[in-house]
Design a protein around this motif. Structure first.
Motif, short mmCIF file in Angstrom:
data_model
loop_
_atom_site.label_atom_id
_atom_site.label_comp_id
_atom_site.label_asym_id
_atom_site.label_seq_id
_atom_site.Cartn_x
_atom_site.Cartn_y
_atom_site.Cartn_z
N PHE A 1 0.83 -1.20 0.00
CA PHE A 1 0.00 0.00 0.00
C PHE A 1 0.87 1.26 0.00
CE2 PHE A 1 -3.18 -3.01 1.00
CZ PHE A 1 -4.41 -2.43 0.73
N SER A 2 0.41 2.30 -0.71
CA SER A 2 1.10 3.59 -0.65
C SER A 2 0.72 4.29 0.65
CB SER A 2 0.67 4.45 -1.84
OG SER A 2 -0.72 4.74 -1.73
N GLU A 3 1.53 5.23 1.08
CA GLU A 3 1.28 6.02 2.29
C GLU A 3 0.78 5.19 3.48
OE1 GLU A 3 -1.47 8.99 1.04
OE2 GLU A 3 -0.06 9.89 -0.34
N PRO A 4 1.52 4.14 3.82
CA PRO A 4 1.03 3.24 4.89
C PRO A 4 0.84 3.95 6.23
CG PRO A 4 3.31 2.71 4.28
CD PRO A 4 2.81 3.69 3.26
N ALA A 5 1.73 4.91 6.56
CA ALA A 5 1.62 5.55 7.88
C ALA A 5 0.34 6.38 7.98
CB ALA A 5 2.84 6.43 8.14
N ALA A 6 0.02 7.12 6.93
CA ALA A 6 -1.18 7.94 6.95
C ALA A 6 -2.44 7.07 7.01
CB ALA A 6 -1.22 8.84 5.71
#
Ligand SMILES: [Zn+2]
Length: 696
Positions: free
Chosen positions: A235-240
């Motif tokens: 997934f992209s931007e996992p932290a957000a």
């Protein structure tokens, strides 16, 4: 031993493992391995610490030497008598599984299924080679959810028969809601659909709302874990995304009922018609939800926590579609992470095993594979287990003990001065219609509709969840089988099934140190007898009082009976509130009250039954101990347990059972314990006769 209430276990077990989130459960379960305390034919003297006064610390008097010499294995959260027996049962199941693998049985047979399921879990190379492929169609379907109507359908598709409020007692599902199929509160002859709150990956709402540093740190670690899992899945931007998923779970948790509230059946009997959900819990498109769940024709439900349903449904409407898609994606990755490539399994263990529980090493793969076979083909392997490891003589001896303990309760009920005669009559009616299953079920489950492939662990578990769900929903509205079991013979546990007025004692707990066909009565009544008494007492305790002799929800106590009962149990609540395993954490006497009452009642009744079985003869001594001393020591030694800090803290916060140490020390409420060990005033566990809690 996890669950409401009714069972004796130290860790959660039983059907709750048969869940969508089974892999989480497997990691949370302590691992197998070490053989301790030693098996015996009576009291194990070398486990005791004679330097401790029994009246100061009975738990350490019984188990002190064992506690000192025992190390908690790196791959588990605790060690003790229950877990030693689980090791034994697992070793036996492993042998049965290996036998099945060697037999080259015909396709479609139970034996072949056992062999293939075990093989598919052990096939690490195959799992690595497949990578994310098994998960991809599911992630793609989630990605394709374009509106809230499609979201409702997708959420409905996640519903599984993965909760159990009163038998094996598991209130946790990571899916938005959970289904429990059980006898109807309002028509005990037929099965009903109970719906329960869900949506959390962490064990309980307290993990989201607690304000201690430990809880805050756990939440930070959890959010990093969610991000790590999303990152592994590409997934992209996992932290957000992780931040939003955890915030959503937090919002769900805020409105969840606490464990103590969940256990109150009087708050749970909320019949809702399918057509009323839209008005009572607006937000979610319920017609689509039930269509996704395959329940579009089911007219009636019982909603365990109406407030949580309204709130969770509202969040479906108020929170962005994108957050819900991420929630669904993360939840499916987590649920199946244990059978995805090693990087996923390691990350799951790093959080759920190490950070949450304090376990430093994962259980060996074969041991986890045995758990998988026990969960998904439990009766198939259980049938072999019962035949090989539970002789008819053991069954006969335990049945005799059950009869004696029931008789002891009958006499105790007759002797109660506070209970109304009509209430006594119903209590005795419950005793006479109680079905006590010993060893194994009379009706084995049929696995013919469950397809298992030797090289597809992901699919085997996916189909296993569906198989259980299909089997359970097919029972809705059908007549109740009062002799049904909810535990397999190889489960180390015992359970009270209040809606069936039934108890089960699986073969795997009818082993030393709980039961030994060669040990004297003093030992067996103190050990398994107290467990049997514990379970029988649930039949007519605070919760048992809500179910009559036919399993109907009908309070058969008079208000005066109830008032007396509550006043005397309040003393026990206060006694347990004073126990502090850590300076910053005390037991919750209210959360554990039903189990604490059952412990006192179980010891008391089994003690009477033991003396009745002696028939006036003097008990034989063992190692210089009198019969009464052996009885209490056997009780204390079955409770030998050494948990890690994280495991013990989780138990104190989430388990209706008190930790073993305090369950042992409750002998201070039994008059006969005092002369047996010359306990006198001034010793730490000493209670004046008027302070000892006598309920039955
Ligand atoms: Zn219990």
């Amino acid at each position: 031993m996890r669950i409401s209430r009714k069972d004796v276990r130290l860790v959660r077990s039983g059907t709750w493992l048969a869940t969508f989130a089974f892999a989480l459960a497997m990691i949370l379960q302590p691992a197998q391995g070490q053989q301790t305390p030693e098996q015996s034919r009576g009291v194990v003297v070398e486990n005791m610490d004679p330097a401790v006064k029994p009246g100061d610390d009975f738990f350490r008097y019984c188990n002190g030497a064992w506690l000192k010499r025992t190390e908690i294995p790196a791959d588990r959260g605790s060690v003790g008598a229950f877990l030693t027996l689980r090791d034994k049962s697992d070793q036996r199941v492993k042998e049965l599984v290996e036998g099945a693998a060697k037999s080259n049985a015909a396709p479609g047979t139970n034996t072949r299924k056992i062999a293939d399921l075990f093989h598919s879990y052990m096939d690490e190379a195959g799992i690595e080679a497949k990578g994310m492929a098994p998960l991809e169609p599911h992630l793609k379907a989630i990605e394709g959810i374009q509106n809230k109507k499609a979201l409702a359908f997708a959420l409905g598709k996640t519903l599984r028969a993965d909760v159990d409020a009163l038998n094996n007692t598991n209130f946790h599902t990571a899916n938005l809601f959970g289904l429990w199929v059980a006898p109807d509160f309002n028509d005990s002859e037929h099965y009903a659909a109970y719906l329960m709150q869900g949506g959390l990956q962490l064990p309980d709402r307290e993990y989201y709302t607690g304000q201690s540093d430990r809880m805050k740190n756990l939440r930070t670690a959890y959010q990093s874990h969610v991000a790590a899992m999303l990152k592994l899945a590409g997934f992209s931007e996992p932290a957000a995304r992780a931040a939003k998923i955890v915030a959503l779970e937090h919002a769900i948790a805020e409105k969840h009922l606490t464990l103590a509230e969940n256990e109150d059946v009087h708050k749970a009997n909320n019949p809702w018609k399918r057509t009323e959900f839209a008005a009572k819990a607006p937000g979610l498109d319920w017609a689509e939800y039930f269509r996704g769940a395959g329940l579009e024709k089911q007219e009636n439900f019982i909603v365990w926590q109406p407030g949580a349903f309204a709130s969770e449904s509202g969040l479906v409407a108020s929170e962005p579609l994108e957050t819900w898609r991420d929630f669904l994606a993360y939840h499916v990755i987590e649920a199946y992470g244990g059978v995805l490539p090693k990087a996923f399994a390691d990350e799951r263990f790093a959080f759920f095993g190490k950070t949450l529980q304090g376990t430093t090493e994962q259980r060996p793969r074969w041991s986890r594979a045995v758990t998988v076979v026990n969960v998904w083909l439990g009766d198939a392997v259980g049938q072999l287990y019962a035949k090989q490891f539970f002789p008819p003589e053991s069954k006969a001896r335990v049945e005799k003990m059950v009869a004696n303990i029931e008789e002891a309760f009958r006499k105790r009920i007759d002797a109660l001065t506070w209970m109304d005669p009509a209430t006594k009559a119903e209590a005795k009616a419950k005793l006479s219609t109680l079905y006590v299953g010993i060893g194994y079920t009379e009706h084995w489950l049929d696995y013919s509709a469950y397809e298992i492939k030797p090289d597809d662990i992901f699919g085997n578990l996916w189909r296993g969840n569906l198989f259980v769900y299909t089997r359970e929903t097919a029972r809705l509205g059908k007549p109740v089988d009062r002799h049904e079991w909810t535990m397999t013979p190889q489960t180390v546990n015992a359970v009270n099934l209040p809606l069936q007025n039934a108890l089960s004692f699986p073969a795997a707990i009818l082993e030393p140190p709980f039961f030994d066909a060669n040990a004297p009565d003093a030992f067996n009544y103190g050990a398994i007898g107290a467990v049997i008494g514990h379970e029988v007492s649930h039949t007519f305790d605070a919760e048992g009082s809500a179910f009559d002799s036919k399993g109907r929800v009908r309070n058969w106590w008079t208000p005066a009976d109830l008032a007396h009962f509550e006043a005397s149990t309040q003393k026990l609540v206060e006694q347990y509130d004073k126990y502090k395993p850590f300076p910053d954490l005390a037991l919750n006497g209210k959360q554990t009250i039903d189990e604490n009452i059952a412990d006192v009642a179980g010891i008391a009744a089994s003690y009477d039954a033991y003396h009745a079985a002696l028939g006036g003869n003097k008990a034989p001594e063992q190692a210089g101990f009198s019969g009464d001393q052996q009885f209490f020591l056997a009780y204390g030694q079955t409770r030998a347990s050494k948990p890690r800090e994280g495991t013990l803290r989780q138990q104190v916060m989430t388990d209706p059972h008190s930790p073993s140490e305090y369950r042992t020390d409750t002998v201070r409420n039994i008059d006969a314990w005092y002369p047996a060990f010359q306990v006198t005033e001034g010793e730490k566990l000493y209670l004046k006769p008027g302070e000892r809690v006598r309920i039955w």
